[in-house]
Design a protein around this motif. Structure first.
Motif, PDB file in Angstrom:
ATOM      1  N   GLU A  79       8.409 -32.762  55.031  1.00  0.00           N
ATOM      2  CA  GLU A  79       8.498 -32.582  53.582  1.00  0.00           C
ATOM      3  C   GLU A  79       8.031 -31.176  53.190  1.00  0.00           C
ATOM      4  OE1 GLU A  79       7.164 -34.967  49.581  1.00  0.00           O
ATOM      5  OE2 GLU A  79       7.483 -36.067  51.447  1.00  0.00           O
ATOM      6  N   ALA A  80       6.985 -30.683  53.840  1.00  0.00           N
ATOM      7  CA  ALA A  80       6.497 -29.335  53.574  1.00  0.00           C
ATOM      8  C   ALA A  80       7.560 -28.295  53.946  1.00  0.00           C
ATOM      9  CB  ALA A  80       5.198 -29.078  54.341  1.00  0.00           C
ATOM     10  N   LYS A  81       8.213 -28.481  55.075  1.00  0.00           N
ATOM     11  CA  LYS A  81       9.282 -27.555  55.479  1.00  0.00           C
ATOM     12  C   LYS A  81      10.423 -27.563  54.464  1.00  0.00           C
ATOM     13  CE  LYS A  81       8.724 -27.949  60.506  1.00  0.00           C
ATOM     14  NZ  LYS A  81       9.382 -28.450  61.730  1.00  0.00           N
ATOM     15  N   ARG A  82      10.838 -28.760  54.041  1.00  0.00           N
ATOM     16  CA  ARG A  82      11.929 -28.866  53.058  1.00  0.00           C
ATOM     17  C   ARG A  82      11.558 -28.176  51.745  1.00  0.00           C
ATOM     18  NH1 ARG A  82      12.533 -33.889  55.414  1.00  0.00           N
ATOM     19  NH2 ARG A  82      11.180 -34.904  53.883  1.00  0.00           N
ATOM     20  N   SER A  83      10.342 -28.421  51.298  1.00  0.00           N
ATOM     21  CA  SER A  83       9.883 -27.821  50.050  1.00  0.00           C
ATOM     22  C   SER A  83       9.821 -26.299  50.165  1.00  0.00           C
ATOM     23  CB  SER A  83       8.512 -28.386  49.667  1.00  0.00           C
ATOM     24  OG  SER A  83       8.054 -27.814  48.473  1.00  0.00           O
ATOM     25  N   PHE A  84       9.266 -25.791  51.261  1.00  0.00           N
ATOM     26  CA  PHE A  84       9.182 -24.344  51.479  1.00  0.00           C
ATOM     27  C   PHE A  84      10.575 -23.716  51.418  1.00  0.00           C
ATOM     28  CE2 PHE A  84       9.289 -20.520  54.039  1.00  0.00           C
ATOM     29  CZ  PHE A  84       8.134 -19.839  53.669  1.00  0.00           C
ATOM     30  N   ASN A  85      11.552 -24.365  52.034  1.00  0.00           N
ATOM     31  CA  ASN A  85      12.917 -23.824  52.068  1.00  0.00           C
ATOM     32  C   ASN A  85      13.583 -23.788  50.706  1.00  0.00           C
ATOM     33  OD1 ASN A  85      12.850 -23.222  54.804  1.00  0.00           O
ATOM     34  ND2 ASN A  85      13.546 -25.263  55.378  1.00  0.00           N
ATOM     35  N   LYS A  86      13.019 -24.472  49.712  1.00  0.00           N
ATOM     36  CA  LYS A  86      13.536 -24.426  48.342  1.00  0.00           C
ATOM     37  C   LYS A  86      12.941 -23.277  47.529  1.00  0.00           C
ATOM     38  CE  LYS A  86      14.194 -29.426  47.969  1.00  0.00           C
ATOM     39  NZ  LYS A  86      13.713 -30.637  47.256  1.00  0.00           N
ATOM     40  N   GLN A  87      11.961 -22.578  48.093  1.00  0.00           N
ATOM     41  CA  GLN A  87      11.278 -21.519  47.366  1.00  0.00           C
ATOM     42  C   GLN A  87      12.114 -20.236  47.348  1.00  0.00           C
ATOM     43  OE1 GLN A  87       7.376 -20.615  47.219  1.00  0.00           O
ATOM     44  NE2 GLN A  87       6.766 -22.723  46.925  1.00  0.00           N
ATOM     45  N   GLY A  88      12.706 -19.947  46.223  1.00  0.00           N
ATOM     46  CA  GLY A  88      13.502 -18.735  46.074  1.00  0.00           C
ATOM     47  C   GLY A  88      12.699 -17.469  46.309  1.00  0.00           C
ATOM     48  N   PHE A  89      11.434 -17.465  45.870  1.00  0.00           N
ATOM     49  CA  PHE A  89      10.619 -16.267  46.042  1.00  0.00           C
ATOM     50  C   PHE A  89      10.354 -15.979  47.511  1.00  0.00           C
ATOM     51  CE2 PHE A  89       6.429 -13.978  45.576  1.00  0.00           C
ATOM     52  CZ  PHE A  89       6.997 -12.787  45.139  1.00  0.00           C
ATOM     53  N   MET A  90      10.117 -17.006  48.304  1.00  0.00           N
ATOM     54  CA  MET A  90       9.907 -16.790  49.736  1.00  0.00           C
ATOM     55  C   MET A  90      11.180 -16.243  50.378  1.00  0.00           C
ATOM     56  SD  MET A  90       6.735 -17.366  50.528  1.00  0.00           S
ATOM     57  CE  MET A  90       6.343 -16.605  48.952  1.00  0.00           C
ATOM     58  N   LYS A  91      12.343 -16.714  49.930  1.00  0.00           N
ATOM     59  CA  LYS A  91      13.613 -16.168  50.426  1.00  0.00           C
ATOM     60  C   LYS A  91      13.736 -14.701  50.048  1.00  0.00           C
ATOM     61  CE  LYS A  91      16.039 -20.560  50.342  1.00  0.00           C
ATOM     62  NZ  LYS A  91      16.928 -21.425  49.593  1.00  0.00           N
ATOM     63  N   THR A  92      13.344 -14.361  48.822  1.00  0.00           N
ATOM     64  CA  THR A  92      13.396 -12.971  48.369  1.00  0.00           C
ATOM     65  C   THR A  92      12.531 -12.079  49.250  1.00  0.00           C
ATOM     66  OG1 THR A  92      13.849 -13.615  46.090  1.00  0.00           O
ATOM     67  CG2 THR A  92      12.910 -11.420  46.416  1.00  0.00           C
ATOM     68  N   LEU A  93      11.366 -12.576  49.632  1.00  0.00           N
ATOM     69  CA  LEU A  93      10.463 -11.809  50.494  1.00  0.00           C
ATOM     70  C   LEU A  93      10.937 -11.773  51.943  1.00  0.00           C
ATOM     71  CD1 LEU A  93       6.943 -13.027  49.259  1.00  0.00           C
ATOM     72  CD2 LEU A  93       8.218 -10.993  48.541  1.00  0.00           C
ATOM     73  N   GLY A  94      11.813 -12.694  52.308  1.00  0.00           N
ATOM     74  CA  GLY A  94      12.235 -12.804  53.710  1.00  0.00           C
ATOM     75  C   GLY A  94      11.203 -13.535  54.541  1.00  0.00           C
ATOM     76  N   ALA A  95      10.368 -14.355  53.906  1.00  0.00           N
ATOM     77  CA  ALA A  95       9.290 -15.070  54.580  1.00  0.00           C
ATOM     78  C   ALA A  95       9.807 -16.365  55.196  1.00  0.00           C
ATOM     79  CB  ALA A  95       8.174 -15.371  53.581  1.00  0.00           C
ATOM     80  N   LYS A  96       9.284 -16.685  56.379  1.00  0.00           N
ATOM     81  CA  LYS A  96       9.695 -17.884  57.099  1.00  0.00           C
ATOM     82  C   LYS A  96       8.475 -18.557  57.735  1.00  0.00           C
ATOM     83  CE  LYS A  96      14.295 -16.212  58.487  1.00  0.00           C
ATOM     84  NZ  LYS A  96      14.531 -15.463  57.337  1.00  0.00           N
ATOM     85  N   ILE A  97       8.497 -19.880  57.762  1.00  0.00           N
ATOM     86  CA  ILE A  97       7.427 -20.608  58.458  1.00  0.00           C
ATOM     87  C   ILE A  97       7.575 -20.330  59.954  1.00  0.00           C
ATOM     88  CG2 ILE A  97       6.557 -22.882  59.119  1.00  0.00           C
ATOM     89  CD1 ILE A  97       7.431 -23.888  56.354  1.00  0.00           C
ATOM     90  N   SER A  98       6.485 -19.894  60.573  1.00  0.00           N
ATOM     91  CA  SER A  98       6.522 -19.658  62.020  1.00  0.00           C
ATOM     92  C   SER A  98       5.754 -20.731  62.796  1.00  0.00           C
ATOM     93  CB  SER A  98       5.964 -18.275  62.356  1.00  0.00           C
ATOM     94  OG  SER A  98       4.615 -18.160  61.949  1.00  0.00           O
TER      95      SER A  98
END
Length: 135
Positions: free
Chosen positions: A4-23
């Motif tokens: 659920e945390a992974k799914r929620s993170f992937n919905k974050q437009g701002f993280m996409k803008t930053l190019g951030a990814k869960i490692s």
């Protein structure tokens, strides 16, 4: 709650803008990787403090979510950031760690390091709130 945390993170437009990814993700711990590009820097070509703070806040939030009951969501209540040195590196890692989970509030700490996790550029202490979204 990890999926659920992974799914929620992937919905974050701002993280996409930053190019951030869960490692890395496990209960109570989450790491985010972010590669440097011109859009994330300030006038001296360091990672911008706003980028560092945002990544640590999100890392804490999703680390907190992994400790919450199914059907929960998370929001930041407060946080304090310490900028220790300029983030002069090509890759940063934001690591969020849960220190204590209560019934409603979760206290977390985060740090921003270089890719090898040897140099600490910033730290954050924050409190997250558990929201019940589903019964």
């Amino acid at each position: 709650m990890i999926e659920e945390a992974k799914r929620s993170f992937n919905k974050q437009g701002f993280m996409k803008t930053l190019g951030a990814k869960i490692s890395h993700i496990e209960p109570g711990l989450l790491k985010i990787r972010c590669d440097k590009h011109e859009g994330l820097t300030q006038q001296h070509n360091f990672f911008h403090a706003g980028v560092l703070t945002s990544l640590m806040d999100v890392a804490c939030g999703y680390a907190a979510l992994t400790t919450m009951p199914e059907g929960s969501d998370v929001l930041s209540v407060e946080f304090k950031t310490n900028l220790l040195r300029p983030a002069i590196t090509d890759v940063i890692i934001a690591t969020g760690t849960v220190i204590k989970t209560g019934k409603t509030l979760v206290f977390c700490e985060a740090k921003i390091t270089d890719e090898k996790e040897e140099i600490i550029f910033a730290t954050l202490q924050g409190t997250m709130i558990c929201l019940k979204t589903k019964n």
